[in-house]
Scaffold this active site. Structure first.
Site, PDB file in Angstrom:
ATOM      1  N   HIS A 186       1.111  -5.971   3.021  1.00  0.00           N
ATOM      2  CA  HIS A 186      -0.185  -6.288   2.400  1.00  0.00           C
ATOM      3  C   HIS A 186      -0.701  -5.109   1.585  1.00  0.00           C
ATOM      4  O   HIS A 186      -1.066  -5.263   0.425  1.00  0.00           O
ATOM      5  CB  HIS A 186      -1.189  -6.671   3.498  1.00  0.00           C
ATOM      6  CG  HIS A 186      -2.608  -6.652   3.043  1.00  0.00           C
ATOM      7  ND1 HIS A 186      -3.119  -7.609   2.190  1.00  0.00           N
ATOM      8  CD2 HIS A 186      -3.623  -5.793   3.288  1.00  0.00           C
ATOM      9  CE1 HIS A 186      -4.390  -7.333   1.942  1.00  0.00           C
ATOM     10  NE2 HIS A 186      -4.721  -6.230   2.595  1.00  0.00           N
ATOM     11  N   PHE A 187      -0.722  -3.906   2.186  1.00  0.00           N
ATOM     12  CA  PHE A 187      -1.325  -2.830   1.381  1.00  0.00           C
ATOM     13  C   PHE A 187      -0.366  -2.228   0.370  1.00  0.00           C
ATOM     14  O   PHE A 187      -0.793  -1.502  -0.520  1.00  0.00           O
ATOM     15  CB  PHE A 187      -2.075  -1.800   2.236  1.00  0.00           C
ATOM     16  CG  PHE A 187      -1.275  -0.920   3.111  1.00  0.00           C
ATOM     17  CD1 PHE A 187      -1.396  -1.010   4.477  1.00  0.00           C
ATOM     18  CD2 PHE A 187      -0.439   0.039   2.576  1.00  0.00           C
ATOM     19  CE1 PHE A 187      -0.668  -0.179   5.301  1.00  0.00           C
ATOM     20  CE2 PHE A 187       0.294   0.870   3.389  1.00  0.00           C
ATOM     21  CZ  PHE A 187       0.180   0.760   4.760  1.00  0.00           C
ATOM     22  N   HIS A 188       0.911  -2.629   0.449  1.00  0.00           N
ATOM     23  CA  HIS A 188       1.763  -2.275  -0.693  1.00  0.00           C
ATOM     24  C   HIS A 188       1.511  -3.222  -1.872  1.00  0.00           C
ATOM     25  O   HIS A 188       1.883  -2.900  -2.999  1.00  0.00           O
ATOM     26  CB  HIS A 188       3.239  -2.245  -0.287  1.00  0.00           C
ATOM     27  CG  HIS A 188       3.605  -0.938   0.360  1.00  0.00           C
ATOM     28  ND1 HIS A 188       3.374  -0.668   1.688  1.00  0.00           N
ATOM     29  CD2 HIS A 188       4.140   0.203  -0.157  1.00  0.00           C
ATOM     30  CE1 HIS A 188       3.762   0.575   1.972  1.00  0.00           C
ATOM     31  NE2 HIS A 188       4.226   1.119   0.868  1.00  0.00           N
ATOM     32  N   HIS A 203     -11.555   1.294   5.980  1.00  0.00           N
ATOM     33  CA  HIS A 203     -11.597   0.102   5.135  1.00  0.00           C
ATOM     34  C   HIS A 203     -12.284   0.353   3.797  1.00  0.00           C
ATOM     35  O   HIS A 203     -11.720   0.020   2.757  1.00  0.00           O
ATOM     36  CB  HIS A 203     -12.162  -1.122   5.837  1.00  0.00           C
ATOM     37  CG  HIS A 203     -11.828  -2.337   5.034  1.00  0.00           C
ATOM     38  ND1 HIS A 203     -10.560  -2.870   4.986  1.00  0.00           N
ATOM     39  CD2 HIS A 203     -12.545  -3.050   4.141  1.00  0.00           C
ATOM     40  CE1 HIS A 203     -10.525  -3.867   4.124  1.00  0.00           C
ATOM     41  NE2 HIS A 203     -11.713  -3.999   3.599  1.00  0.00           N
ATOM     42  N   ARG A 216       5.091  -2.404  12.555  1.00  0.00           N
ATOM     43  CA  ARG A 216       4.912  -1.367  11.535  1.00  0.00           C
ATOM     44  C   ARG A 216       5.026  -0.011  12.237  1.00  0.00           C
ATOM     45  O   ARG A 216       5.087   0.052  13.462  1.00  0.00           O
ATOM     46  CB  ARG A 216       3.561  -1.511  10.848  1.00  0.00           C
ATOM     47  CG  ARG A 216       2.381  -1.249  11.754  1.00  0.00           C
ATOM     48  CD  ARG A 216       1.053  -1.619  11.118  1.00  0.00           C
ATOM     49  NE  ARG A 216       0.662  -0.678  10.071  1.00  0.00           N
ATOM     50  CZ  ARG A 216      -0.605  -0.535   9.648  1.00  0.00           C
ATOM     51  NH1 ARG A 216      -1.583  -1.260  10.181  1.00  0.00           N
ATOM     52  NH2 ARG A 216      -0.896   0.312   8.699  1.00  0.00           N
TER      53      ARG A 216
END
Lengths: 49, 549
Positions: free
Chosen positions: B374-376, B223, B439
């Protein structure tokens, strides 16, 4: 008799705060969007219980 | 010191550029892997020659998540400390090169084992998936190399402090130091799992691995890794963008305060990646969720500061009305436009992050492709578009060239292409995730299950978006190649913003490292000690390694 104003007292320098109305509106919109998203997914969670 | 005509020394520039070259080569290869992934997941395309989906998934994650980011960040930070705290000493530069070569050799070793199909364990490692030891050893070299570079930056900062007693350090140097301290503290976790668990296990010295300990150590690192990517983008937003638009920084103190809060709160939060993990007491998950929400504070401080910087600038140019200042911003300057679009994408990215970190809501999206979406947004749009925007002045500054109008126009088009591609791909990922699409999974209809068939239109939208994004990668590679080798010779400014006149003086307390690192360590110990002891004392027998690809 008129009150004598003391002209020797140094004036306090009043600094003007910048006007940030647009910033306030923007962060309020941001906060609303965060809460809206969170609540939407929360209701989805409740729906699937 | 903050004079706009200051130039990074040519020898320091060479060191920074070496990192940037590797970063963009990683972008080219990792981007190609990403394109193949979305095509496979559309169900309309199969990889030739028996190449595994999971091999290209690992290639994509490692090259873009770890290599592109770490190399760009360290290159950018070396340039930033050289620009703001003075030319690096020969010794610091030497160690910078040692760090660079360790990272590059490590990357080459890791990439080799991924490409020969011996390490399809995804960039999150995920024991009990077991890679060839060379994969872990290569990544160890990358991390050790980054530590060497971090200590080189600390030495440069210490030299500046010694020469300027009682003075506040230059903001970009301070921020670089915070980011490397964050990196050092968090990467101890991944180093521990790699050195003490994964390497001995992959070499066959031990048979079994404590999976929960390994995953916990990974997410202790994983994180704050996100913040290691994000803080350099914040450096550019706080300390560089105001100069590019012709304005001033809203507040130096606020910027430093937000960085210190990130240092304190972004590490003891890894459990929010493990909310559905058995073996961790819910009370400790709750504590780490609370700490995760503390990170919202510096993020919102940053949002406020950026809006305020833009509004102050617009109003100084005579803007009226609630949002009239938006019209005054330099929309046709790619150095501003790309990072600004990155900032806009951070709004849905942040909203998604709050969902991920909330225990109940996490159950809706856990291990779904929502998280990938989200993390893209966070990494692959907010951070990456900001890095692209920085590359448009940093590369010509370091190579003694200037960006032409045509390249600037292409960079604006690149940003628009990226945004369109990401809206398609990331939105589709978010919606498919809400419908349960997993995912880290190749295309499957799961025996024509009705639920899996629902995901297919979204997977096709992902492929459309991913293809547009790949065009965006080609465009940025054209621009970067031009700026590095072909653009006209000349002088390009390394912009560094000045602080607004009405801002308060910056207190020295922000550089009381013993205090801030002390608080960070105490919070880490509170958040991790008891659950970690529990994981070891009450451990199951451990798992053998699996190679499922």
């Amino acid at each position: 008799m008129k009150t004598q104003l003391n002209t020797n007292t140094p004036k306090t320098k009043v600094e003007k705060e910048p006007a940030l109305k647009g910033t306030l509106a923007s962060v309020l919109f941001l906060g609303f969007f965060l809460i809206f998203t969170w609540v939407s997914v929360y209701f989805l969670f409740l729906n699937r219980l | 010191m903050m004079n706009g005509t200051w130039k990074v020394d040519a020898r320091d520039g060479k060191l920074a550029m070496a990192h940037i070259y590797v970063a963009f080569v990683a972008l080219a290869l990792g981007g190609l892997a990403g394109l193949l992934q979305v095509l496979v997941r559309s169900g309309k395309f199969e990889l030739p020659a028996g190449i595994s989906y999971y091999t290209i998934l690992t290639t994509h994650g490692v090259l873009l998540g770890l290599v592109l980011t770490t190399f760009f960040i360290i290159g950018f930070q070396f340039a930033a400390v050289s620009r703001t705290a003075g030319t690096l000493s020969d010794r610091v530069r030497f160690w910078g090169w040692v760090g660079f070569w360790l990272m590059t050799i490590g990357t080459a070793i890791t990439a080799f084992y991924i490409l020969i199909g011996e390490a399809s364990v995804l960039y999150t490692f995920y024991a009990p998936l077991q890679a060839h030891a060379g994969f872990y050893i290569g990544l160890t070299l990358v991390v050790v190399g980054s530590w060497v570079s971090g200590f080189a930056m600390f030495a440069h900062y210490a030299k500046w402090k010694k020469a300027h007693p009682g003075q506040v350090s230059p903001l970009l140097t301070f921020m670089s130091v915070v980011n490397m301290v964050l990196w050092l503290v968090c990467s101890l976790g991944v180093a521990a799992t790699v050195l003490f668990q994964l390497i001995p296990w992959s070499l066959g010295y031990v048979d079994r691995i404590n999976v929960l300990v390994s995953r916990t150590l990974f997410w202790y690192f994983g994180h704050p890794l996100v913040y290691f990517w994000l803080l350099p983008a914040y450096m550019i937003w706080y300390a560089i963008i105001p100069k590019i638009i012709g304005g001033k920084m809203f507040s130096d103190s606020l910027a430093r305060m937000s960085f210190i809060l990130f240092l304190i709160f972004s590490i003891p939060v890894g459990f929010h990646h493990q909310l559905v993990e058995p073996g961790i007491d819910p009370a400790w998950k709750y504590l780490q969720v609370v700490l995760t929400f503390m990170v919202v504070i510096p993020s919102l401080m940053t949002a406020f500061s950026m809006f305020a910087t833009f509004e102050m600038y617009g109003r100084s140019k005579g803007a009226t009305g609630l949002f009239g200042w938006l019209r005054k911003l330099p929309w046709n300057d790619a150095r501003f436009f790309a990072p600004f679009i990155g900032m806009l994408f951070f709004i849905p990215a942040g909203a998604g992050g709050l969902v991920n970190a909330s225990h109940q809501l996490n159950q809706v999206v856990h291990n779904t492709i929502w998280v990938t979406g989200h993390f893209h947004l966070t990494l692959a749009t907010t951070v990456v578009l900001t890095f692209f925007g920085a590359a448009y002045w940093l590369i010509p500054h370091l190579t003694g060239r200037v960006m032409t109008k045509a390249m600037n126009r292409l960079a604006i088009i690149q940003t628009i292409v990226w945004s369109i591609g990401m809206i398609f791909m990331s939105s589709a990922m978010h919606f498919a995730g809400l419908l349960g699409a997993p995912r880290r999974s190749a295309f499957s209809t799961y025996g024509d299950a009705p639920q899996a068939l629902e995901w297919i239109p979204y997977q096709i939208a992902q492929a459309v978006g991913g293809t547009i994004l790949f065009i965006g990668i080609i465009l940025v590679l054209i621009i970067v190649t031009n700026l590095a080798f072909f653009a006209p010779k000349g002088e390009t400014e390394f912009p560094v913003a000045e602080v607004a006149e009405q801002a308060e003086r910056t207190p020295l307390v922000f550089e009381n490292w013993k205090l801030w690192i002390g608080i960070a360590v105490v919070l880490i110990l509170i958040a991790y000690t008891v659950p970690f002891i529990d994981m070891i004392q009450n451990a199951p027998p451990g798992s053998k390694g699996f190679k499922l690809w």
